[in-house]
Design an enzyme around this catalytic site. Structure first.
Site: not given
Length: 398
Positions: A106, A320
């Site tokens: 992430c 993201m």
């Protein structure tokens, strides 16, 4: 009569925002013994912490907030790897299914790793200045890559407040600069190649959809890029235009699954259902004016291209961080769909428009032996502790 129900246990944890995501952070040493190693117990514990699987899709009975950006967990430990301070393991928790996806990083929460590591004693004190910038060397354990975080310090503590604004985050905070070193992801079956098919643009056959031009890249996170107009969009769409359209979501999932197969990330199309975190699928378009989800006007003249990306089956509210690395890397390489949408040619950085606004990402690319090599991707985010203390779960839940 004594109760037959197990009491709750409490586990030290910190709830943090990193970039446009938030998640529950743990030190490995603080987890119950059974969850200190990968496996069923760890997954079951994290599912219960976040409140999954939840057939209502709300995660009311846990720390998740019913979006892919907020259904996240992080486990950190002091690194024994030379040249690194902390090992960072990321778990993307499914909202409605009983699994944790460990297949990728992430990028947004990467911004919170350095601050957490400093505050929780995972970085040697000698490497942390009282004032200035602490350089935290992070080993990203999911993908085997190095991230270097530049964390501002003030008075011996991590500086969290500041004037850095990030579209998709309501309030300004202190800037954390991230360097994603050698970002081409080494994915099993993909041979560690930045372009696993050996081509900058492929013809991707998707049954029921058609044959689409696609750039499939392993950088930051495996990502399948297609052209917005080829799938019936302009690139200016906000979340509601796609997330409320079951047919559109099915089309993007089909593109993602067949892209995963062509990239060598899965051996059978059925495996895609259990590998939702990777690859990502995104669509690109040349710049144009649009109104962001906050109501702010984004001028086409102020950006290089438009990008919309899906995460865990839904259009992301911003971008993201790992996909931003993929965007920056692909933009730096002439001939990719991302590069062409930005106008072509060689470029060291791009500013792209996403549903919440804009983001700038840079990449250092060069040719070596006829092949493109990207040595690092650069991006600024911010991070903040939201709550710290203990998270509680029933003692028999893992």
């Amino acid at each position: 009569m004594a109760s037959s129900f197990a009491p709750q246990i409490r586990i030290p944890a910190t709830y943090m925002r990193g970039g446009t995501s938030k998640g529950v952070f743990f030190r490995l040493q603080d987890l119950p013994e059974a969850a200190r190693v990968p496996g069923r117990a760890r997954d079951a514990l994290l599912l219960r912490v976040i409140g999954s699987p939840d057939p209502y899709g709300k995660q009311i009975d846990g720390m998740g907030a019913a979006t892919s950006s907020t259904s996240k967990t992080v486990i950190l430990s002091k690194s024994e790897r030379p040249g690194h301070d902390v090992d960072y393991l990321f778990g993307q928790v499914s909202i409605d299914q009983p699994f944790v996806d460990w297949s990728g990083n992430c990028g947004n929460l990467s911004a919170a790793v350095g601050p957490f590591a400093i505050t929780n004693g995972l970085v040697d004190a000698i490497r942390v200045p009282r004032d200035g910038v602490a350089v935290v060397r992070i080993w990203q354990a999911n993908i085997g890559k190095t991230i270097v975080a530049h964390v501002p310090m003030a008075g011996g503590a991590v500086q969290e407040t500041g004037g850095f604004e990030l579209d998709g985050v309501t309030f300004p905070a202190a800037e954390v600069q991230l360097e994603f070193m050698d970002p081409a992801a080494e994915e099993e079956g993909a041979g560690g190649a930045m372009f696993p098919t050996g081509r900058l643009v492929d013809e991707l056959e998707v049954p029921g959809v058609g044959t689409l031009r696609a750039t499939m890249i392993n950088a930051g996170i495996p990502t399948v890029f297609v052209e917005a107009q080829a799938v019936g969009y302009t690139g200016t769409e906000l979340q509601d235009a796609i997330n409320g359209d079951a047919r559109a979501l099915a089309v993007f999932e089909a593109i993602r699954a067949h892209g995963a197969l062509k990239m060598g990330l899965i051996g059978d199309i059925a495996e895609a259902a259990k590998r939702q975190h990777t690859p990502k699928v995104a669509f690109v378009a040349p710049p144009k004016d649009y109104t962001a989800s906050s109501g702010k006007a984004v001028r086409g003249a102020d950006i290089d291209l438009l990008v919309r990306a899906l995460s865990m089956g839904k259009l992301h509210h911003a971008m993201m961080g790992t996909a931003a690395v993929a965007i920056g890397t692909a933009a730096a390489i002439p001939g990719t769909l991302v590069n062409l949408a930005a106008g072509g040619g060689e470029r060291a950085a791009v500013r792209f428009g996403h549903p919440s606004g804009t983001l700038r990402v840079g990449a250092e690319a060069r040719k070596s032996g006829g092949e493109w090599v990207v040595t690092k991707a650069l991006m600024s985010r911010s991070a903040r502790v939201l709550m710290e203390g203990w998270v509680r779960v029933p003692g028999d839940s893992f």
